[in-house]
Design a protein around this motif. Structure first.
Motif, PDB file in Angstrom:
ATOM      1  N   ASN A   2       0.907  -1.175  -0.066  1.00 51.01           N
ATOM      2  CA  ASN A   2       0.132   0.105  -0.024  1.00 51.01           C
ATOM      3  C   ASN A   2       0.855   1.171   0.104  1.00 51.01           C
ATOM      4  O   ASN A   2       1.143   1.481   0.972  1.00 51.01           O
ATOM      5  N   ASP A   3       0.994   1.889  -1.179  1.00 51.42           N
ATOM      6  CA  ASP A   3       1.992   2.879  -1.373  1.00 51.42           C
ATOM      7  C   ASP A   3       1.320   4.317  -1.302  1.00 51.42           C
ATOM      8  O   ASP A   3       0.798   4.744  -2.495  1.00 51.42           O
ATOM      9  N   GLY A   4       1.038   4.834  -0.218  1.00 52.83           N
ATOM     10  CA  GLY A   4       0.249   5.997  -0.011  1.00 52.83           C
ATOM     11  C   GLY A   4      -1.062   6.046  -0.634  1.00 52.83           C
ATOM     12  O   GLY A   4      -1.751   6.850  -1.303  1.00 52.83           O
ATOM     13  N   GLY A   5      -1.869   4.752  -0.276  1.00 51.10           N
ATOM     14  CA  GLY A   5      -3.409   4.639  -0.925  1.00 51.10           C
ATOM     15  C   GLY A   5      -3.304   3.856  -2.096  1.00 51.10           C
ATOM     16  O   GLY A   5      -4.383   3.273  -2.323  1.00 51.10           O
ATOM     17  N   THR A   6      -2.208   3.925  -2.947  1.00 56.72           N
ATOM     18  CA  THR A   6      -2.397   2.919  -4.016  1.00 56.72           C
ATOM     19  C   THR A   6      -1.878   1.641  -3.604  1.00 56.72           C
ATOM     20  O   THR A   6      -0.666   1.377  -3.066  1.00 56.72           O
ATOM     21  N   VAL A   7      -2.596   0.473  -4.142  1.00 48.34           N
ATOM     22  CA  VAL A   7      -2.240  -0.667  -4.017  1.00 48.34           C
ATOM     23  C   VAL A   7      -1.544  -1.503  -5.109  1.00 48.34           C
ATOM     24  O   VAL A   7      -2.262  -1.336  -5.947  1.00 48.34           O
ATOM     25  N   ARG A   8      -0.502  -2.239  -4.784  1.00 49.49           N
ATOM     26  CA  ARG A   8       0.149  -2.818  -6.076  1.00 49.49           C
ATOM     27  C   ARG A   8       0.799  -4.085  -5.557  1.00 49.49           C
ATOM     28  O   ARG A   8       0.968  -4.468  -4.649  1.00 49.49           O
ATOM     29  N   ALA A   9       0.803  -4.876  -6.549  1.00 53.94           N
ATOM     30  CA  ALA A   9       1.686  -6.078  -6.334  1.00 53.94           C
ATOM     31  C   ALA A   9       2.984  -6.288  -7.058  1.00 53.94           C
ATOM     32  O   ALA A   9       2.972  -5.639  -8.051  1.00 53.94           O
ATOM     33  N   LEU A  10       3.981  -6.752  -6.269  1.00 52.98           N
ATOM     34  CA  LEU A  10       5.312  -6.613  -6.955  1.00 52.98           C
ATOM     35  C   LEU A  10       5.874  -8.116  -6.538  1.00 52.98           C
ATOM     36  O   LEU A  10       5.576  -8.553  -5.803  1.00 52.98           O
ATOM     37  N   SER A  11       6.675  -8.676  -7.774  1.00 55.11           N
ATOM     38  CA  SER A  11       7.286  -9.918  -7.451  1.00 55.11           C
ATOM     39  C   SER A  11       8.306  -9.727  -6.292  1.00 55.11           C
ATOM     40  O   SER A  11       8.725  -8.618  -5.763  1.00 55.11           O
TER      41      SER A  11
END
Lengths: 171, 268
Positions: free
Chosen positions: B180-189
Motif C-alpha cells: 500500500n504505497d500512499g493509498g495505491t495498492v500494488r503487487a510486486l514480485s
C-alpha cells in the motif's frame, strides 16, 4: 536425471569463468566482479541470439563485459552511465585480432611488475607491501619505519604516480 | 604549507578507505574517491590488486557460479516452455520491443520460482499484442504490468494493509508482495532481479530489500539505491548505494473489491 543443458547454459558453461576473470582483472575485487558477470549473462538471456557461431557469441559477451566495466568506472568519475540498452553490442571482436583473453592473469601480473619497476623505490616498496604482500596500513608503516598517517600519504602519492605511469604505458 | 598538507592528509585518509575495501575484498565505494585524478588512481589500484593475486585467487566463487548457472538453466526452461524456437536473424533486430525480446525480458524478470508461469503469461501477451509494448501503466510506475493468461487470486484484505505496509503472498506461479504505497495498492514480485534472492520488506525504510547483495526496491518496484541514488548523495543512510542498475520488479495486475485485494497470476 539431469536435463541436457539448453543453449544459455551451454554459453554460460563455455564462458562464465573467462568473462569473470576478464572483469576481475579490471575491477580488482570479487563482489563487483560477481555483479558485473551476472549482468553480462542476464543481458545475454534478454538479447543474445544463441544460434550465432561460437566466435560471434564470444565477441558479443566480451563486448558487453567491456561496456559493463566502463559503466562501473563511470560511477567513479561521476559520469552519467551509458546503460546497457544504449550500447549496440555488435558481433565483431572488440579490436581486430582480439581474442577472448585466456592468458589474462599472466598478462596482468606482467603489467604489475612493469608498472612497479618504473616507480621510485619508496613508492614501489609501499605498493609491494600493500598489494603484493597484502599488508595492512599499520603493518606497512611498521615495516617502513614510518607513522600510519605517513604510510597512507605515501600509498596515495605512489598510486598517483602509478596512475600517470600507467597512462604513459597505455599510450 | 599546513593547509595543503591537511588537504593531502584528508585525501589520503579518504582514499585509504577505498584501498582498505579493495584489498580486503569488500566492495569499494566511489564515495571514498574524488572524481578525476583519484578515479584514475582507483582504477590503477584495481588493476594492481587483480594483477598481484595468484591465479587461484582470481577465480570466481563456485557458489556464485552455481547460482548464476541455475538462472541460465531456468531461462532455458522458461524460454523452451514458450514453444517458440529462438529466431535466427540475419541482421540485428530493429530497436524497440519486438515480441521475442518482450517475452524474454519478462521471463528474466520473473526470477527463479516464477519463470515457467510467467513465460506462459508472456506468451499470451505476445499473441494479443504482437510486436507491441507492455500494457500501459495506470498507476504511473515504469514497471511493465504482467498480464496474459491467468486468473484472479485473493491474497489479502485491505484492512491488513495499512498505508506504507506490505504483505507477502504466494501463488502457484508467483511469489510476491502486495503493498500500500500512499493509498495505491500494488503487487510486486518478491524475487530480486539481480540474482533471484527473495526480498524482505523493511517497514522503517519502506522498501523491499535483498538479503544477498543489498539491493533495495521502492514500492513502485524500481531499484531505489542504484547508481542514480549514488550520484545524488546516497540512500537512506546506506553507507553505499547499489552499484549497478537492475530491471524493475515484475508487477502483476491488482484489484481491490469490497476491501479485498486480488492479484492476477499467470496460468502455470
Amino acid at each position: 536425471m539431469a536435463q541436457p543443458p539448453g543453449p544459455f547454459e551451454r554459453v554460460y558453461d563455455a564462458h562464465a569463468v573467462g568473462i569473470y576473470r576478464f572483469i576481475y582483472a579490471r575491477v580488482g575485487n570479487h563482489p563487483d566482479a560477481e555483479d558485473l558477470t551476472a549482468r553480462v549473462f542476464l543481458r545475454a538471456v534478454e538479447q543474445l541470439d544463441t544460434g550465432r557461431p561460437p566466435a560471434q557469441i564470444a565477441a558479443w559477451l566480451y563486448r558487453v563485459a567491456q561496456n559493463a566495466i566502463a559503466d562501473h568506472w563511470r560511477a567513479f568519475y561521476r559520469l552519467p552511465l551509458v546503460g546497457a540498452d544504449h550500447v549496440g553490442p555488435g558481433w565483431e571482436p572488440v579490436a581486430p585480432g582480439d581474442r577472448p583473453p585466456t592468458d589474462e592473469p599472466d598478462r596482468a601480473a606482467d603489467r604489475v611488475r612493469r608498472l612497479l619497476g618504473r616507480l621510485p623505490p619508496t613508492y614501489r616498496r609501499v605498493l609491494e607491501l600493500r598489494f603484493l604482500e597484502r599488508r595492512s596500513v599499520a603493518e606497512t608503516a611498521r615495516a617502513m619505519g614510518i607513522s600510519d598517517g605517513n604510510a597512507r600519504v605515501l600509498q596515495y602519492r605512489a598510486l598517483r604516480r602509478a596512475a600517470l605511469v600507467g597512462e604513459a604505458n597505455d599510450a | 604549507m599546513p593547509d595543503d598538507e591537511r588537504r593531502l592528509d584528508e585525501a589520503a585518509e579518504r582514499f585509504g578507505r577505498y584501498l582498505d575495501a579493495l584489498l580486503g575484498d569488500g566492495r569499494p565505494s566511489p564515495a571514498a574517491v574524488d572524481d578525476g585524478d583519484e578515479a584514475e588512481m582507483a582504477r590503477t589500484a584495481a588493476e594492481l590488486a587483480a594483477g598481484s593475486r595468484d591465479a587461484a585467487d582470481s577465480l570466481p566463487d563456485p557458489a556464485f557460479l552455481d547460482q548464476l548457472k541455475a538462472r541460465m538453466r531456468h531461462a532455458d526452461e522458461a524460454i523452451g516452455a514458450l514453444g517458440t524456437p529462438p529466431p535466427v536473424r540475419e541482421r540485428p533486430e530493429p530497436r524497440g520491443l519486438g515480441r521475442w525480446r518482450l517475452t524474454r525480458r519478462q521471463v528474466l524478470q520473473a526470477g527463479l520460482g516464477a519463470a515457467a508461469g510467467l513465460a506462459a503469461g508472456a506468451a499470451g501477451m505476445g499473441l494479443t499484442r504482437p510486436g507491441g509494448s507492455p500494457a500501459p501503466d495506470p498507476t504511473g510506475s515504469g514497471a511493465p504490468l504482467v498480464g496474459g493468461d491467468g486468473f484472479w487470486t485473493e491474497v489479502a484484505t485491505l484492512a491488513d494493509l495499512p498505508e506504507g505496509g506490505a504483505l507477502r503472498f504466494s501463488t502457484a506461479a508467483f511469489d510476491g508482495f502486495v503493498v500500500n504505497d500512499g493509498g495505491t495498492v500494488r503487487a510486486l514480485s518478491a524475487i530480486c532481479t539481480h540474482m533471484g534472492c527473495t526480498l524482505r520488506f523493511r517497514e522503517e525504510q519502506g522498501d523491499l530489500r535483498c538479503p544477498c547483495h543489498g539491493a533495495s526496491f521502492d514500492l513502485t518496484g524500481r531499484l531505489a539505491n542504484g547508481s542514480r541514488a549514488w550520484n545524488d548523495g546516497g540512500y537512506l543512510g546506506d553507507e553505499r548505494a547499489y552499484p549497478i542498475d537492475l530491471p524493475d520488479l515484475a508487477r502483476p495486475r491488482v484489484k481491490v473489491e469490497d476491501g479485498r485485494v486480488w492479484v492476477w497470476t499467470a496460468q502455470v
